[in-house]
Design an enzyme around this catalytic site. Structure first.
Site: not given
Lengths: 578, 578
Positions: A47, A436
């Site tokens: 890859c 968050y």
């Protein structure tokens, strides 16, 4: 003494085979493990090859190094991992009755026979090279092995015009790699979109724009007819629609599982053309396992057999095979067709069923498209992500997702992969306690925003169209009014041709300017102001209003920038003054 | 006409209150919605304030802007969102029987009464300011509101020595912000670690190192005793252990829910001190809802009530409240205590139960610590992530996770949040089809690697210790041999003092050098070579071997760099020669 040991023979020494061998050795120091590899090199990261050609690292050998920088060659595996690897050795045939593999040393041509107690087929894939005129010309190349990369690299250093055939992962990565080297690139794709098995058309259209923005001459719906050359070297590529100069052609149509050894041994081949395996990755012969790009997988959402060759699956397969060979009942449940790919500055990721997949499977999909910054919009470096969610109407279960943008799309797709694997509903996604902080996310993560808009749609609160539906509607219904509710400054910077500007803050006061009989499609940069405009208009009695999902960020069609053009016709001018 | 409308009064105009109001308006254009806010500003992103002080954006008003750059003030909400916001208005008391709120306009001092049909309390939190001597001196400040940020910014422009009291989120963010401004920073933390409710000690120790590396004078286990000043201005901070000069003190011990209005109205306060609510976020009075930092939440994994004030939860709360007020049966299931924070170049994220939480809850935790590059290690920009997973031994269910490192920790934690929300086992995590491409992940994502090592532990295949356990073992058992199996070059660059070097590739040949009676702890940079060394030693009959999880990357204690020191004692010298 050797005779008492259980003998495992593994055919293929790239990802699945090497993983299986390493895990086998860790589980059982007594096994006799032999890995046969036809190529010169083993355990390479295929890859990474496009990035070598792009020039992101210097030495091709780096794709065969451990994170600590040690070369993974036969000596490394013997000394460190404790098993035998034979590069340059081809497995010619399997005698299942006698449990033997006939092998050939490619350098010397010597043939011999290797007995096994268990056999692992990790034969990988081979690139599809259609038997078209010119396919054998010098300069026409697939990209599979480090040897391919070496040759392409040599060609790329001279090339001025490259044609890439195929808009899949390798085609897209090579388009970027070659453009970054300053080569003119034409990308031919037979279908009307790139990544056809992965993305719905509207999302692929964003990839098309990114390719063109970066100077790729993208030719959709054009099939390769023949390749022409001079003195044995490629000079041009011919399609039904045109002729393209080329001193380098990358064949990236796709790959097929390498199953000749398995087929000749009489093993069952599945409907996808790959080796059929059960959940333990056993073939139709219980003494033979198959792993990696030669084996088929089950799609977790459709239950169907699929062929998605990827290094991530190959590594998982290797572990499962090793465990089962050591008496541990491991199962490989299946895949979601997850993938990610970087296309210039656009990150692309997807998992699960596309909208089209879901429709074909009769799952009654409802979708949403939502755009949002990938972190707090005031935090430096915030970049957009555009999320398409696909859910089943009745069950509200998530079926799939596509996430594109210059922002952190990989983060959102992996969260969705976990949700899809575990059967989450849209409502569960919307209330997840995602982490968050301004450098990493917004208080309402883009995923939660997208899930909420989809809930609004499922609940009949939001009425919307995605950009592709808007474009189709405009083509059918020239009366449809595209209403830009952004600020005049935003409108002046970039806009959809033909859209009418009324900033959201002025909308309540300027309702009289809008026709009550026409379809109105409010939109903004992301989605929220468009949605608010829809609600304002509906509350004011407008009946034909649907906001455009994803806003201008997700609009993959024509955009206008710079000074606002005056209408060309007198009628238009009068209308504008009026 | 006004009298026929249903009246919703919302107390608090920052996150939860504004979200509730906006959603209410979208769901029902007929409602009369009034938001009361004590402060001057509404709808600001408090989480962004430390970044303002760091200087990452210029104007404080940016924390009140929409992603499109529009200021969210009272006029914006009236014109765009269609509801009434009253900044500078305090809610004094709630008359539940009469359904009225007594309010005061802070500028004029005028009091009046506002009737409601439903009331939403979104009163937020207030910083804890202990009643210690000197707490009122000029220059001593919490950070909660934009006004606080303005004042701290003014102080920071003059300050040379800052003391931050408290090693929680705001304390850590302010340490970075003030260091970036060139200010000397002392961080006082009463406990023996920062982020005590979020991270286990071994992970927090990595944060300690990062703080010290960036010049923060970190003082653990030191409680603030008093603050001293001259002419009303702070000059120094006194603890039991020392005295620290300070012309700026940030009070960041923590926050408490602002519940005085609720308590005086006789509403039930929960065990955490926040307002008790049901799943619909209704208080003990069905006409009154509570949302955001004043309300308590349920921990999804322990089932216990918890108080974790965060903007992400506040926004979700606001939506749930609005839905329920409009007759939609929405529930807020609970939280996982997820959080993320950037500490200089170390990204920190966590979710679910810590190891200590799990042990206290009697969940018999098994943990693992694993280090890996966040993308293909050869792809430019790959950075490490260190993952700690906590699982329940019997059920193999994931209970929690902590992820630290300079790499993409936020991506891994959100994937784990989805897994934790949906009750995934370690085995499910290990086989997830996470999206793979070199720019975004490795073929075996760090999460899958971590899950696999944990499976190996649960299955009795891997025997290991985490760095904290290794350090404890070394303190108890001076005989324990720390075996560095990296390369000589890696060892020369950075090493654990006292560790013995035998590179993995040479281990099988040099077994005779190792004592069979002593505890041996092999380790490497990440974990894999250490694990391989364990297996090699075990296969060779060594019985007391456990590899160190996470490798040198996760080692939070002393490290040696540069030229290898010669042993100081003659005995040592002789041993080395031998």
């Amino acid at each position: 003494m050797q005779d008492n040991k259980r003998r495992i023979v593994i055919v293929g020494g790239v990802a699945a085979g090497m993983k299986a061998a390493s895990r086998l050795r860790r589980l059982d120091p007594e096994l006799e493990i032999t890995v046969l590899e036809r190529g010169r090199r083993v355990s390479y990261g295929a890859c990474a090859l496009p990035y070598y050609i792009e020039g992101l690292f210097e030495e091709l050998d780096e794709v065969m190094q451990t994170p600590a920088g040690v070369l993974r060659d036969a000596e490394f595996f013997r000394k460190v991992k404790g098993f035998e690897v034979r590069p340059g050795t081809e497995a010619l045939a399997v005698d299942r009755a006698a449990k033997r593999v006939r092998i050939r040393d490619l350098a010397s041509g010597t043939e011999s026979v290797l007995p096994y107690d268990a056999l692992v087929l990790a034969t990988g894939n081979r690139p599809i090279l259609p038997p078209l005129p010119g396919i054998d010309l010098a300069g026409v190349h697939p990209l599979k092995s480090p040897e391919d990369a070496e040759q392409l690299m040599e060609l790329a250093q001279q090339a001025r015009h490259a044609v890439i055939v195929g808009g899949g992962l390798i085609g897209l990565e090579m388009a970027e790699a070659l453009r970054k080297r300053g080569i003119a690139v034409t990308l031919l794709e037979m279908k009307d979109q790139v990544l056809a098995s992965a993305l719905d058309f509207g999302m692929a259209a964003l990839v098309h724009r990114e390719l063109r923005k970066n100077g790729v001459d993208l030719r959709l719906s054009e099939a390769l007819q023949r390749i022409e050359g001079e003195a044995g070297k490629v000079t041009r590529v011919i399609t039904a629609a045109g002729s393209y100069p080329a001193d380098l052609v990358v064949m990236a149509i796709g790959v097929r599982p390498e199953v000749s050894l398995a087929r000749e041994a009489g093993l069952e081949i599945g409907p996808t053309g790959a080796i059929a395996v059960n959940e333990r990755l056993q073939t139709s012969d219980p003494a033979i396992f198959a792993a990696g790009d030669c084996a088929e997988s089950t799609d977790l959402l459709s239950g169907k057999k699929v062929y998605v060759p990827l290094g991530s699956t190959a590594n998982k397969h290797g572990r499962v095979v090793a465990d089962n060979l050591c008496g541990r009942e491991e199962r490989f449940p299946g895949i979601l067709g997850s993938l990610s790919v970087k296309v210039f500055d656009l990150n692309v990721a997807r998992s699960g069923l596309s909208e089209e997949d879901a429709r074909l499977l009769g799952r009654d999909p409802v979708t949403v498209l939502a755009s949002a910054p990938d972190r707090a919009h005031i935090y430096p470096g915030a970049k957009p992500v555009i999320i398409k969610l696909v859910a089943e109407r009745a069950s509200r279960r998530l079926l799939g997702a596509q996430v594109l943008g210059s922002g952190a799309v990989d983060k959102r797709i992996d969260t969705l992969v976990a949700a899809l694997t575990l059967g989450a509903s849209v409502d569960q996604l919307a209330t997840m306690d995602l982490a968050y902080a301004p450098p990493f996310a917004s208080a309402m993560d883009p995923l939660i925003q997208a899930a909420n808009v989809l809930r609004n749609k499922l609940d009949g609160i939001a009425a919307s169209l995605d950009p592709l539906e808007v474009q189709q509607l405009r083509q059918q219904n020239r009366d449809a009014l595209l209403l830009d509710v952004r600020s005049p400054a935003e409108h002046a910077e970039i806009r959809i041709p033909g859209a009418t500007l009324i900033p959201l803050g002025a909308l309540r006061a300027r309702l009289a300017e809008l026709p009550r009989d026409r379809q109105i499609i409010p939109f903004c940069k992301l989605s929220l102001r468009g949605y608010e405009a829809q609600l304002i208009l509906q509350a004011a009695g407008f009946e034909k209003v649907r906001f455009m999902e994803g806003g201008i960020l997700a609009w993959p069609f024509e955009l206008e920038t710079g000074p606002i053009r005056e209408p060309a016709t007198p009628e238009g001018a009068i209308e504008q003054v009026a």
